[in-house]
Design a protein around this motif. Sequence first.
Motif, PDB file in Angstrom:
ATOM      1  N   SER A   1      -3.384  -5.445   7.820  1.00 57.77           N
ATOM      2  CA  SER A   1      -3.600  -6.323   6.660  1.00 57.77           C
ATOM      3  C   SER A   1      -2.354  -6.394   5.788  1.00 57.77           C
ATOM      4  O   SER A   1      -1.905  -7.471   5.386  1.00 57.77           O
ATOM      5  CB  SER A   1      -4.768  -5.807   5.810  1.00 57.77           C
ATOM      6  OG  SER A   1      -5.974  -5.935   6.480  1.00 57.77           O
ATOM      7  N   PHE A   2      -1.800  -5.227   5.477  1.00 57.19           N
ATOM      8  CA  PHE A   2      -0.654  -5.171   4.583  1.00 57.19           C
ATOM      9  C   PHE A   2       0.601  -5.713   5.265  1.00 57.19           C
ATOM     10  O   PHE A   2       1.439  -6.351   4.624  1.00 57.19           O
ATOM     11  CB  PHE A   2      -0.450  -3.738   4.106  1.00 57.19           C
ATOM     12  CG  PHE A   2      -1.708  -3.100   3.571  1.00 57.19           C
ATOM     13  CD1 PHE A   2      -2.534  -3.801   2.708  1.00 57.19           C
ATOM     14  CD2 PHE A   2      -2.077  -1.816   3.946  1.00 57.19           C
ATOM     15  CE1 PHE A   2      -3.708  -3.236   2.221  1.00 57.19           C
ATOM     16  CE2 PHE A   2      -3.249  -1.242   3.475  1.00 57.19           C
ATOM     17  CZ  PHE A   2      -4.064  -1.949   2.617  1.00 57.19           C
ATOM     18  N   GLN A   3       0.727  -5.476   6.554  1.00 61.21           N
ATOM     19  CA  GLN A   3       1.861  -6.013   7.302  1.00 61.21           C
ATOM     20  C   GLN A   3       1.825  -7.549   7.316  1.00 61.21           C
ATOM     21  O   GLN A   3       2.862  -8.201   7.171  1.00 61.21           O
ATOM     22  CB  GLN A   3       1.841  -5.477   8.728  1.00 61.21           C
ATOM     23  CG  GLN A   3       2.227  -4.006   8.850  1.00 61.21           C
ATOM     24  CD  GLN A   3       3.700  -3.788   8.537  1.00 61.21           C
ATOM     25  OE1 GLN A   3       4.573  -4.444   9.081  1.00 61.21           O
ATOM     26  NE2 GLN A   3       3.973  -2.842   7.636  1.00 61.21           N
ATOM     27  N   LEU A   4       0.634  -8.106   7.495  1.00 55.25           N
ATOM     28  CA  LEU A   4       0.508  -9.564   7.517  1.00 55.25           C
ATOM     29  C   LEU A   4       0.803 -10.172   6.149  1.00 55.25           C
ATOM     30  O   LEU A   4       1.451 -11.223   6.053  1.00 55.25           O
ATOM     31  CB  LEU A   4      -0.901  -9.960   7.980  1.00 55.25           C
ATOM     32  CG  LEU A   4      -1.183  -9.758   9.466  1.00 55.25           C
ATOM     33  CD1 LEU A   4      -2.673  -9.915   9.752  1.00 55.25           C
ATOM     34  CD2 LEU A   4      -0.371 -10.746  10.303  1.00 55.25           C
ATOM     35  N   LEU A   5       0.324  -9.523   5.088  1.00 52.77           N
ATOM     36  CA  LEU A   5       0.630 -10.003   3.737  1.00 52.77           C
ATOM     37  C   LEU A   5       2.135 -10.019   3.488  1.00 52.77           C
ATOM     38  O   LEU A   5       2.698 -11.004   2.999  1.00 52.77           O
ATOM     39  CB  LEU A   5      -0.046  -9.117   2.690  1.00 52.77           C
ATOM     40  CG  LEU A   5      -1.485  -9.404   2.295  1.00 52.77           C
ATOM     41  CD1 LEU A   5      -1.962  -8.371   1.288  1.00 52.77           C
ATOM     42  CD2 LEU A   5      -1.632 -10.812   1.731  1.00 52.77           C
TER      43      LEU A   5
ATOM     44  N   SER B   1       0.035   1.693 -11.239  1.00 56.98           N
ATOM     45  CA  SER B   1       0.731   2.274 -12.384  1.00 56.98           C
ATOM     46  C   SER B   1       1.911   3.141 -11.929  1.00 56.98           C
ATOM     47  O   SER B   1       3.024   3.025 -12.461  1.00 56.98           O
ATOM     48  CB  SER B   1      -0.260   3.115 -13.196  1.00 56.98           C
ATOM     49  OG  SER B   1       0.376   3.727 -14.295  1.00 56.98           O
ATOM     50  N   ALA B   2       1.668   3.972 -10.921  1.00 59.07           N
ATOM     51  CA  ALA B   2       2.746   4.837 -10.402  1.00 59.07           C
ATOM     52  C   ALA B   2       3.842   4.004  -9.743  1.00 59.07           C
ATOM     53  O   ALA B   2       5.040   4.308  -9.871  1.00 59.07           O
ATOM     54  CB  ALA B   2       2.171   5.842  -9.409  1.00 59.07           C
ATOM     55  N   GLY B   3       3.437   2.945  -9.055  1.00 59.20           N
ATOM     56  CA  GLY B   3       4.418   2.076  -8.418  1.00 59.20           C
ATOM     57  C   GLY B   3       5.314   1.389  -9.424  1.00 59.20           C
ATOM     58  O   GLY B   3       6.527   1.222  -9.181  1.00 59.20           O
TER      59      GLY B   3
ATOM     60  N   VAL C   1      10.424  -3.971  -1.984  1.00 63.23           N
ATOM     61  CA  VAL C   1       9.082  -3.626  -1.483  1.00 63.23           C
ATOM     62  C   VAL C   1       8.757  -2.221  -1.975  1.00 63.23           C
ATOM     63  O   VAL C   1       9.406  -1.245  -1.579  1.00 63.23           O
ATOM     64  CB  VAL C   1       9.010  -3.691   0.057  1.00 63.23           C
ATOM     65  CG1 VAL C   1       7.627  -3.283   0.542  1.00 63.23           C
ATOM     66  CG2 VAL C   1       9.357  -5.091   0.548  1.00 63.23           C
ATOM     67  N   ILE C   2       7.787  -2.122  -2.858  1.00 60.71           N
ATOM     68  CA  ILE C   2       7.429  -0.852  -3.487  1.00 60.71           C
ATOM     69  C   ILE C   2       6.139  -0.330  -2.880  1.00 60.71           C
ATOM     70  O   ILE C   2       5.112  -1.015  -2.900  1.00 60.71           O
ATOM     71  CB  ILE C   2       7.239  -1.028  -5.009  1.00 60.71           C
ATOM     72  CG1 ILE C   2       8.478  -1.683  -5.641  1.00 60.71           C
ATOM     73  CG2 ILE C   2       6.910   0.307  -5.661  1.00 60.71           C
ATOM     74  CD1 ILE C   2       9.734  -0.870  -5.532  1.00 60.71           C
ATOM     75  N   ASN C   3       6.201   0.856  -2.321  1.00 54.39           N
ATOM     76  CA  ASN C   3       4.973   1.477  -1.813  1.00 54.39           C
ATOM     77  C   ASN C   3       4.170   2.029  -2.980  1.00 54.39           C
ATOM     78  O   ASN C   3       4.580   2.994  -3.626  1.00 54.39           O
ATOM     79  CB  ASN C   3       5.293   2.596  -0.823  1.00 54.39           C
ATOM     80  CG  ASN C   3       5.779   2.066   0.514  1.00 54.39           C
ATOM     81  OD1 ASN C   3       6.874   2.370   0.969  1.00 54.39           O
ATOM     82  ND2 ASN C   3       4.964   1.242   1.149  1.00 54.39           N
TER      83      ASN C   3
ATOM     84  N   ALA D   1       0.851  -1.192   0.000  1.00 53.57           N
ATOM     85  CA  ALA D   1       0.000   0.000   0.000  1.00 53.57           C
ATOM     86  C   ALA D   1       0.884   1.239   0.000  1.00 53.57           C
ATOM     87  O   ALA D   1       2.114   1.146  -0.023  1.00 53.57           O
ATOM     88  CB  ALA D   1      -0.914  -0.028   1.216  1.00 53.57           C
ATOM     89  N   SER D   2       0.281   2.416   0.035  1.00 54.22           N
ATOM     90  CA  SER D   2       1.048   3.651   0.079  1.00 54.22           C
ATOM     91  C   SER D   2       1.836   3.735   1.379  1.00 54.22           C
ATOM     92  O   SER D   2       1.558   3.006   2.342  1.00 54.22           O
ATOM     93  CB  SER D   2       0.101   4.851  -0.016  1.00 54.22           C
ATOM     94  OG  SER D   2      -0.730   4.905   1.133  1.00 54.22           O
ATOM     95  N   SER D   3       2.796   4.623   1.410  1.00 58.47           N
ATOM     96  CA  SER D   3       3.613   4.789   2.616  1.00 58.47           C
ATOM     97  C   SER D   3       2.747   5.090   3.834  1.00 58.47           C
ATOM     98  O   SER D   3       3.004   4.599   4.936  1.00 58.47           O
ATOM     99  CB  SER D   3       4.630   5.918   2.416  1.00 58.47           C
ATOM    100  OG  SER D   3       5.505   5.612   1.356  1.00 58.47           O
ATOM    101  N   ALA D   4       1.706   5.892   3.630  1.00 62.55           N
ATOM    102  CA  ALA D   4       0.843   6.292   4.744  1.00 62.55           C
ATOM    103  C   ALA D   4       0.013   5.127   5.270  1.00 62.55           C
ATOM    104  O   ALA D   4      -0.369   5.113   6.438  1.00 62.55           O
ATOM    105  CB  ALA D   4      -0.080   7.426   4.307  1.00 62.55           C
ATOM    106  N   MET D   5      -0.252   4.130   4.408  1.00 69.16           N
ATOM    107  CA  MET D   5      -1.142   3.035   4.795  1.00 69.16           C
ATOM    108  C   MET D   5      -0.429   1.711   4.995  1.00 69.16           C
ATOM    109  O   MET D   5      -1.049   0.729   5.411  1.00 69.16           O
ATOM    110  CB  MET D   5      -2.231   2.865   3.728  1.00 69.16           C
ATOM    111  CG  MET D   5      -3.187   4.030   3.640  1.00 69.16           C
ATOM    112  SD  MET D   5      -4.191   3.987   2.127  1.00 69.16           S
ATOM    113  CE  MET D   5      -4.848   2.340   2.165  1.00 69.16           C
ATOM    114  N   SER D   6       0.850   1.662   4.703  1.00 69.69           N
ATOM    115  CA  SER D   6       1.553   0.380   4.715  1.00 69.69           C
ATOM    116  C   SER D   6       1.666  -0.223   6.113  1.00 69.69           C
ATOM    117  O   SER D   6       1.956  -1.418   6.251  1.00 69.69           O
ATOM    118  CB  SER D   6       2.951   0.530   4.107  1.00 69.69           C
ATOM    119  OG  SER D   6       3.713   1.482   4.839  1.00 69.69           O
ATOM    120  N   GLY D   7       1.438   0.573   7.160  1.00 67.10           N
ATOM    121  CA  GLY D   7       1.487   0.043   8.514  1.00 67.10           C
ATOM    122  C   GLY D   7       0.208  -0.641   8.946  1.00 67.10           C
ATOM    123  O   GLY D   7       0.160  -1.264  10.015  1.00 67.10           O
TER     124      GLY D   7
END
Length: 338
Positions: free
Chosen positions: A196-200, A231-233, A220-222, A187-193
Amino acid sequence: MHRKPTIRDIAREAGVSDTAVSLSFQHNSRVSAVTRERILAIARRLNYFPNRSARNLRRGSSHTIGFVVIEITNPFYARMIRSAERIAHGLGYEILFAESRWEAQKEVRIVSNMIENRVAGILMCFCENTAESLNLIRQSLLPLIAVDTCPPRYKGSYVTNALASAGGMAAEHLLEAGCRHPVFFNASSAMSGFSSFQLLLKGFRKGLRSKGLELRNSAVINADWTIEGGSAGFARLLASGQPFDGIFCVNDLCALGVIDAAEQTGRRAGKDFAIMGIDNLEIGSISRISLTSIDQPYDRIIELATQSLIESIQNNRPCAVHKRLKPTLIVRESSKLG
């Protein structure tokens, strides 16, 4: 009639008591079917609608369940709402839903409003940016079940996805496809914590490590869990010079953005690199895309959660469900190499 009709008006015309009119608007009413239909017909003719808020205040509760999701526009949240409405309606309950959009204070306002409107219980997808919502629900003594994911250190009832297992499943599949330079689109940097994303990510790393591969931080690309984010990632991945031959995306929408951006650079998913997502959206199954994905059992999750919550409400006992449901790998053309 120039004023709003009341229960008394309907009772007078139907020749019944006020109580009989009130009961006729309830699910599984003990009023006879013939009398109930006559009362409801009069109510429709007079354009009468019961004041459920007042009734809830008198009772101290309602036959309404609150359901808080993060983004209504996200396909899997919309899918869960539809399933929750269908299941609840079949059991005599209605669903009051709202979205937090990851905003802590909005989540708190939503929960406060639901408590004030006397919902009977709450299904909750926590945004995890505040503990205040959980504290409010606990203080209200309302039955609560967390769905999809749980906040860190959450000790209550839940029905969620086994996300670490999904990450491990993705790692195993990409390695079996021949990938030796896998990349994770988070996810984005703001949401990567978000848990759900941490467990994945944790499951993906563990799966690779079990086969002798380490996922470096540079792999690991945010991005984001949108098409635009994918697309941006992908543009950032190319600019970084990080080698890659396989990509696991945080969801299918992100993967679709990667596929589109890659094609604009002359790279084809399923030929030049393998890619897979998570959620198994219907659009991913069309032959033009053929996206390998991990199917999470959202329908079963919301079915178990809704039924368990209503059972807790009806039996006046605490919720006691603790389930993580395993995902299923759906293999399509996008995760092939060469």
